[in-house]
Design a protein around this motif. Structure first.
Motif, short mmCIF file in Angstrom:
data_model
loop_
_atom_site.label_atom_id
_atom_site.label_comp_id
_atom_site.label_asym_id
_atom_site.label_seq_id
_atom_site.Cartn_x
_atom_site.Cartn_y
_atom_site.Cartn_z
N TRP A 57 67.55 4.17 73.57
CA TRP A 57 68.39 2.96 73.52
C TRP A 57 67.35 1.90 73.31
N ALA A 58 67.60 0.43 72.84
CA ALA A 58 66.57 -0.39 72.69
C ALA A 58 67.13 -1.99 73.34
N THR A 59 65.93 -2.77 73.38
CA THR A 59 66.46 -3.97 73.65
C THR A 59 65.94 -4.98 72.47
N VAL A 60 66.20 -6.27 72.72
CA VAL A 60 65.64 -7.48 71.75
C VAL A 60 64.95 -8.34 72.52
N GLY A 61 63.72 -8.70 72.03
CA GLY A 61 63.09 -9.71 72.76
C GLY A 61 61.56 -9.87 72.06
N GLU A 75 69.68 -17.95 67.96
CA GLU A 75 70.53 -17.15 67.22
C GLU A 75 69.75 -15.87 66.65
N ASP A 76 68.61 -15.88 66.59
CA ASP A 76 67.86 -14.36 66.27
C ASP A 76 68.24 -13.41 67.27
N ARG A 80 70.67 -10.06 66.61
CA ARG A 80 70.20 -8.60 66.82
C ARG A 80 70.72 -8.11 68.00
N ALA A 81 71.36 -8.71 69.04
CA ALA A 81 71.98 -8.03 70.26
C ALA A 81 73.29 -7.56 69.94
N THR A 82 73.90 -7.78 68.76
CA THR A 82 75.07 -6.94 68.44
C THR A 82 74.93 -5.62 67.92
N HIS A 117 65.63 -16.85 75.86
CA HIS A 117 66.02 -15.44 76.28
C HIS A 117 67.08 -15.41 77.30
N ILE A 118 67.04 -16.29 78.12
CA ILE A 118 68.03 -16.18 79.42
C ILE A 118 69.48 -16.71 78.47
N ARG A 119 69.55 -17.62 78.01
CA ARG A 119 70.54 -18.23 77.19
C ARG A 119 71.26 -17.18 76.34
N ALA A 120 70.48 -16.23 75.59
CA ALA A 120 71.04 -15.18 74.89
C ALA A 120 71.63 -14.20 75.82
#
Length: 261
Positions: A57-61, A75-76, A80-82, A117-120
């Motif tokens: 699995w993966a993360t985005v950051g 927004e970036d 990508r989180a979806t 990142h926290i807000r995302a």
């Protein structure tokens, strides 16, 4: 079975070696691994690993220490989180280790990146993967300011004090231990590991870095995460199978959607 909660299998160390990496994982009874994003430029490679292999699995950051790269907007990260098999936001946080001639005031760009990142994470309800190095006070302060305790996440590759661990736990975070736990000079960290309740622990390799003893200095791999589990089991005075079971359950609880079919 074991889970490696943090690795970087998109790095050049593993180019054309994924078949052997996965085979070694299977032999070591490591059935899952989480591939961590460190830049937006490299995110497509990280995501490709997750959609190609059913036990990744993966993360985005964007890692706090990376400069001269595409700065992530909210927004970036949200876009990508979806994507399929993205289960976390990060690796993010603060790193003041390489200040050089800069002051803490000069690192405001890092703090703002962390806040994004926290807000995302808050908007997606995905957990944060936190990196903090010589910056724990600011890391905790920003998490409190942003109200992140409602979402939570993990302090990865933990090397901080018991006081920092306690504060992270109070905010609802898990604590992840790496191969550093096995190093001869890590006596203080082993005391912290004794303190952290097992039901709030994760284990990781941070591959390709920080290979545990007896492989220290060599390229790390998710197949080595059982050595971290064995050290943690010795510290807790429990069978290593218990550590495997509980840390796997913790991983599944924190990163929803990582259960194998």
């Amino acid at each position: 079975m074991f889970v490696d909660s943090h690795c970087h299998l998109n790095f050049p160390d593993y180019a054309d070696k994924m078949a052997s990496v996965l085979a070694d994982m299977a032999q070591a009874q490591v059935d899952r691994a989480l591939c961590i994003s460190t830049t937006l430029e490299d995110f497509p490679q990280v995501h490709k690993l997750a959609v190609t292999y059913p036990n990744l699995w993966a993360t985005v950051g964007v890692h706090p220490d990376n400069e001269g790269i595409q700065e992530p907007t909210l927004e970036d990260l949200l876009e990508r989180a979806t994507l399929p098999r993205i289960v976390g936001i990060g690796e993010t946080g603060l790193d003041y280790y390489r200040l050089g001639e800069r002051t803490l005031a000069d690192m405001e760009w890092q703090r703002e990146r962390f806040r994004v990142h926290i807000r995302a994470a808050r908007q997606t309800t995905l957990p944060l993967v936190i990196h903090t190095r010589q910056a724990s006070d600011d890391t905790l302060s920003i998490l409190r300011d942003e109200g992140q305790g409602a979402v939570g996440g993990v302090f990865h590759c933990f090397t901080e004090s018991e006081a920092v661990a306690r504060a992270a736990l109070d905010l609802g975070f898990y604590i992840s231990f790496s191969g550093i736990l096995t190093f001869k000079n890590a006596a203080d960290l082993r005391e912290v590991a004794r303190f952290v309740p097992l039901d709030r622990c994760l284990i990781e390799t941070d591959s390709p870095y920080l290979a545990p003893m007896p492989y220290r200095g060599k390229t790390n791999t998710p197949a080595y995460v059982p050595y971290v589990a064995k050290q943690l089991a010795d510290l807790k005075g429990v069978p290593v199978d218990d550590v495997a079971h509980v840390t796997t359950r913790n991983f599944e609880t924190l990163f929803s959607g990582v259960v194998l079919p």
